[in-house]
Scaffold this motif. Structure first.
Motif, PDB file in Angstrom:
ATOM      1  N   ASP A 286      -8.420 -27.980  26.367  1.00 54.11           N
ATOM      2  CA  ASP A 286      -9.348 -27.093  27.078  1.00 54.11           C
ATOM      3  C   ASP A 286     -10.286 -27.867  28.011  1.00 54.11           C
ATOM      4  N   ALA A 287     -10.232 -29.203  27.977  1.00 51.73           N
ATOM      5  CA  ALA A 287     -11.078 -30.010  28.864  1.00 51.73           C
ATOM      6  C   ALA A 287     -10.383 -30.192  30.213  1.00 51.73           C
ATOM      7  N   GLU A 288     -11.183 -30.303  31.280  1.00 56.05           N
ATOM      8  CA  GLU A 288     -10.643 -30.481  32.629  1.00 56.05           C
ATOM      9  C   GLU A 288     -10.864 -31.920  33.098  1.00 56.05           C
ATOM     10  N   TYR A 289      -9.847 -32.481  33.738  1.00 57.73           N
ATOM     11  CA  TYR A 289      -9.917 -33.846  34.247  1.00 57.73           C
ATOM     12  C   TYR A 289      -9.340 -33.896  35.658  1.00 57.73           C
ATOM     13  N   ASP A 290      -9.728 -34.939  36.364  1.00 59.91           N
ATOM     14  CA  ASP A 290      -9.098 -35.185  37.667  1.00 59.91           C
ATOM     15  C   ASP A 290      -7.757 -35.898  37.490  1.00 59.91           C
ATOM     16  N   VAL A 291      -7.734 -36.902  36.597  1.00 62.54           N
ATOM     17  CA  VAL A 291      -6.524 -37.698  36.383  1.00 62.54           C
ATOM     18  C   VAL A 291      -6.266 -37.820  34.881  1.00 62.54           C
ATOM     19  N   ALA A 292      -5.023 -37.698  34.488  1.00 58.42           N
ATOM     20  CA  ALA A 292      -4.607 -37.947  33.098  1.00 58.42           C
ATOM     21  C   ALA A 292      -3.440 -38.916  33.102  1.00 58.42           C
ATOM     22  N   ILE A 293      -3.479 -39.904  32.204  1.00 54.56           N
ATOM     23  CA  ILE A 293      -2.370 -40.845  32.031  1.00 54.56           C
ATOM     24  C   ILE A 293      -1.759 -40.598  30.658  1.00 54.56           C
ATOM     25  N   ILE A 294      -0.461 -40.353  30.631  1.00 52.68           N
ATOM     26  CA  ILE A 294       0.274 -40.222  29.369  1.00 52.68           C
ATOM     27  C   ILE A 294       1.176 -41.447  29.262  1.00 52.68           C
ATOM     28  N   ASP A 295       0.810 -42.359  28.384  1.00 54.78           N
ATOM     29  CA  ASP A 295       1.518 -43.635  28.286  1.00 54.78           C
ATOM     30  C   ASP A 295       2.705 -43.541  27.332  1.00 54.78           C
ATOM     31  N   GLU A 296       3.673 -44.454  27.544  1.00 51.90           N
ATOM     32  CA  GLU A 296       4.886 -44.527  26.725  1.00 51.90           C
ATOM     33  C   GLU A 296       5.531 -43.143  26.598  1.00 51.90           C
ATOM     34  N   VAL A 297       5.742 -42.503  27.753  1.00 49.74           N
ATOM     35  CA  VAL A 297       6.191 -41.115  27.768  1.00 49.74           C
ATOM     36  C   VAL A 297       7.577 -40.954  27.156  1.00 49.74           C
ATOM     37  N   GLN A 298       8.357 -42.021  27.066  1.00 47.60           N
ATOM     38  CA  GLN A 298       9.686 -41.924  26.452  1.00 47.60           C
ATOM     39  C   GLN A 298       9.607 -41.572  24.973  1.00 47.60           C
ATOM     40  N   MET A 299       8.419 -41.653  24.379  1.00 50.88           N
ATOM     41  CA  MET A 299       8.273 -41.311  22.968  1.00 50.88           C
ATOM     42  C   MET A 299       8.355 -39.808  22.713  1.00 50.88           C
ATOM     43  N   ILE A 300       8.562 -39.031  23.768  1.00 48.27           N
ATOM     44  CA  ILE A 300       8.841 -37.610  23.562  1.00 48.27           C
ATOM     45  C   ILE A 300      10.111 -37.435  22.723  1.00 48.27           C
ATOM     46  N   ALA A 301      10.963 -38.460  22.697  1.00 45.41           N
ATOM     47  CA  ALA A 301      12.197 -38.391  21.908  1.00 45.41           C
ATOM     48  C   ALA A 301      11.980 -38.803  20.457  1.00 45.41           C
ATOM     49  N   ASP A 302      10.770 -39.220  20.074  1.00 47.10           N
ATOM     50  CA  ASP A 302      10.506 -39.642  18.700  1.00 47.10           C
ATOM     51  C   ASP A 302      10.571 -38.435  17.771  1.00 47.10           C
ATOM     52  N   LYS A 303      11.334 -38.544  16.685  1.00 39.56           N
ATOM     53  CA  LYS A 303      11.565 -37.382  15.828  1.00 39.56           C
ATOM     54  C   LYS A 303      10.328 -36.979  15.037  1.00 39.56           C
ATOM     55  N   ASP A 304       9.398 -37.890  14.816  1.00 42.63           N
ATOM     56  CA  ASP A 304       8.208 -37.565  14.041  1.00 42.63           C
ATOM     57  C   ASP A 304       7.016 -37.164  14.914  1.00 42.63           C
ATOM     58  N   ARG A 305       6.867 -37.811  16.077  1.00 44.22           N
ATOM     59  CA  ARG A 305       5.651 -37.590  16.880  1.00 44.22           C
ATOM     60  C   ARG A 305       5.928 -37.062  18.286  1.00 44.22           C
ATOM     61  N   GLY A 306       7.183 -36.813  18.606  1.00 42.01           N
ATOM     62  CA  GLY A 306       7.511 -36.371  19.959  1.00 42.01           C
ATOM     63  C   GLY A 306       6.778 -35.117  20.382  1.00 42.01           C
TER      64      GLY A 306
END
Length: 699
Positions: A286-306
């Motif tokens: 719910d917070a607004e930002y100008d820039v957001a960095i999502i690091d190590e984005v390949q971890m979307i494939a992680d079965k526990d934390r993706g």
């Protein structure tokens, strides 16, 4: 004569073959030769059925054979349409056929059964159509929530021949399953499982710009993203590890940018800051930002934390969203961007220093070069290599260490206090170490269920840590044997395989509240089971695996806790493999139910000026730190019930210093039998004298 022999002797296969030959001759049919077989009536019936069947007295009779069962049946077969789907039905009723003692009674018995079959067939047909009407009604009632694939899958239950009783039972089951599928689809719609992105109205209303900075390790990806964030009026950095969030927090403040740090276990808010460095699970959508960095984005494939990456990618409310990671995440990010109706730009980076695979394995006879990292995949192996390489000159980094200790070990290595480092694959993420050479001690690891070989992408991720830009002109990766070295060479040369186009979703409180309202249940295990049963495993947005949370939820017991409290307790990062930690967690559950504040958990005291050479005591200190981290996590959710945060921080700091001191010491392995110290290179658990004594005793 035995009972079996008497039973067999009452049936003469030759007599019945003669009856069949005579009846076929009477009907003008060709006589068939007799066949040998078991001297059992139903075996004869099964063997000779094709020759018996044309006889007029068998009109309307069918033979049913399944495994050792042979029966005469009255059968109705029909091609019907159910819910718009063609379905071939074969339904039968069993006719009583006792074993005849004499062949001459067969003709009259078959005629009697044929008459019974003629009476049964209309009844079977009527029952069949009655059940079809029930299923048609169920489909009509739930048509708006059912998919054609649901109906097709349920109708497969009628494949093959079924008795009337089986048909009625399966029809009833289909009616129930159709209603359940419709309810699941309705609940999936209610929690917007397939429209997950629509549950973040702030992000959808924002005209977001997506940027993927993709490249190998040591290619300056994070630095490029940092420049965007530091120049923005406001921003958020989302990291997979608390250690990485803390490093970025330090980096922002060093650049003169006020920044807050928010992780599961700690909060360091800065009233002047408009930037936040956070672990990815702590994102405030719910917070607004100008820039957001999502690091190590390949971890979307992680079965526990993706699921946390899916939530951040879809839900972060920022004008510019920067994804930082490996190129194999590009496809799934493009799919998500297309679903969101947002465009994505890709900026590719190249390594800043060359990375070479050594021509030969590591030579064990030569001294190890400075700035070398030995990679293993278990705590035991890391400490064993540390001992082998010289404890005081070797830093150690592995997952069981707290971020504070890992940072201290990294500092020792970077400052030259430790020449080499023994580490797990934790080195592959979040630690920028001045490593020149990576040595893989093995290429297999335990994944929690079985021993697996490292994937090519994992090998590239870890190997990429060699050759830190600005400190070494090249990086080198090697192994201990030729086979592993050849595997590494092939992995480094292989093309990156794209990640599966799946964005996992875990249930949040709004979802659970909706499911509780729909099902009338308020216990978390039942709601997690309901979530797991929802359709949606073939869509881009798919359900995450919630089995670990389900296992923890099942241990809450009969305490009548609000759903939000159950959810918070089961999200606590407690070590479920530790009996001591689980006992403490169950005590916390009971205390929360009774609204009684919990002090910090009892345990061995570790002093800041102490240390140990015992691997067992070191492991105890590590477990103590993890349990205190769980207590701090609970404090930030229920501060009144977990009030002793200052004491928890102080005890954690002492234990962390104890661990750091221990890792600097020269650890001594001791004989399990006599307790004497073992030489560094000793490969066994007991010393040579104890081994000889055992051998002599056995001899």
């Amino acid at each position: 004569m035995s009972e079996v022999a008497q039973r067999q002797s009452s049936f003469s296969r030759a007599e019945f073959d003669q009856w069949l030959a005579q009846r076929r001759a009477e009907e003008g049919m060709p006589v068939v030769p007799a066949r040998g077989g078991r001297p059992v009536f139903k075996s004869w019936l099964r063997d000779m059925w094709e020759e018996i069947r044309p006889l007029p007295e068998l009109r309307g009779l069918e033979l049913f054979c399944e495994r050792d069962v042979t029966m005469l049946v009255a059968e109705w077969s029909e091609q019907v349409v159910i819910g718009g789907h063609a379905c071939a039905l074969q339904v039968f009723e069993v006719l009583p056929l006792n074993r005849p003692k004499r062949a001459e009674v067969l003709t009259s018995r078959f005629r009697q059964l044929g008459g019974d079959a003629e009476r049964w067939r209309p009844e079977i047909k009527a029952e069949m159509h009655a059940q079809i009407a029930r299923m048609e009604q169920a489909i009509a009632e739930h048509r708006d929530m059912l998919r054609e694939a649901d109906i097709e899958e349920e109708l497969r239950k009628f494949e093959g021949r079924l008795s009337v009783r089986q048909f009625i039972d399966r029809a009833s089951r289909v009616v129930r399953e159709l209603a359940l599928r419709a309810a699941n689809h309705r609940m999936a719609e209610g929690i917007a499982l397939h429209r997950f992105h629509e549950t973040f109205p702030g992000a959808r209303a924002r005209e977001r710009r997506l940027l993927l900075i993709a490249g190998p390790t040591n290619s300056g990806k994070t630095y490029a993203a940092f420049q965007h964030l530091a120049a923005a009026q406001s921003g958020v950095y989302l990291a997979p590890l608390r250690l990485m969030a803390a490093e970025f927090w330090d980096r922002m403040r060093a650049a003169g940018v006020p920044c807050s740090l928010i992780t599961g276990e700690e909060r360091f808010p800065d009233p002047q800051a408009r930037h936040v460095s956070s672990t990815i699970e702590m994102l405030a959508t719910d917070a607004e930002y100008d820039v957001a960095i999502i690091d190590e984005v390949q971890m979307i494939a992680d079965k526990d934390r993706g699921w946390a990456w899916t939530q951040a990618i879809v839900g972060v409310n920022a004008k510019l969203v920067i994804f930082v990671g490996s190129p194999d995440a590009e496809n799934v990010l493009r799919e998500i961007a297309a679903r969101l109706g947002e465009s994505i730009e890709v900026q590719r980076t190249e390594r800043l220093t060359p990375l070479e695979v050594a021509e030969h394995p590591l030579d064990s006879d030569k001294p190890v070069d400075d700035a070398t990292a030995f990679i293993s995949f278990s705590r035991r192996d890391v400490l064993a290599w540390k001992q082998t390489l010289g404890t005081t000159q070797c830093a150690a980094i592995y997952g069981a260490l707290s971020p504070e200790v890992r940072r201290e070990e990294a500092r020792r290595f970077a400052a030259g206090e430790a020449r080499i480092v023994s580490a797990t694959d934790a080195i592959g993420m979040g630690l920028n170490l001045p490593v020149k050479t990576i040595v893989f001690t093995t290429l297999t690891k335990w994944d929690g269920e079985k021993e697996i070989t490292l994937s090519d992408s994992s090998i590239r991720q870890i190997a990429g840590r060699a050759g830190r830009y600005g400190m070494h002109e090249t990086g080198t990766v090697t192994a201990l044997n030729r086979r592993d070295l050849a595997h590494i060479r092939a992995a480094m040369a292989a093309e990156a395989e794209p990640l599966p186009t799946i964005a996992p979703i875990a249930p949040h409180m709004k979802m659970l509240d909706y499911l509780a309202q729909e099902t009338g249940r308020n216990d978390l295990p039942s709601l997690l089971d309901c979530f797991a049963a929802l359709p949606g495993d073939t869509d881009l947005f798919s359900k995450a695996d919630v089995s670990s949370m389900r296992d923890l939820a099942s241990q809450i017991g009969d305490f009548s806790l609000p759903l939000s409290t159950q959810f918070a307790l089961c999200a606590c990062p407690v070590d479920t493999r530790s009996g001591d930690h689980m006992r403490t967690w169950r005590q916390w559950v009971a205390a929360v139910a009774e609204e009684v504040p919990s002090p910090i958990p009892r345990g061995q005291k570790f002093t800041a000026d102490g240390g140990t050479a015992s691997a067992v005591q070191l492991q105890g200190a590590e477990g103590r730190v993890r349990l205190l981290a769980a207590y701090r996590w609970m404090h930030h959710r229920m501060p009144d019930l977990f009030p002793d945060i200052e004491e928890a921080l102080a005890v954690s700091a002492d234990a962390n210093q104890f661990i750091s001191n221990s890792l600097r010491r020269k650890s001594v392995r001791r004989c399990r039998q006599c307790g004497k110290g073992l030489p560094d290179q000793h490969q066994h658990a007991i010393c040579d004298p104890c081994f000889r004594m055992r051998f002599e005793r056995n001899d």
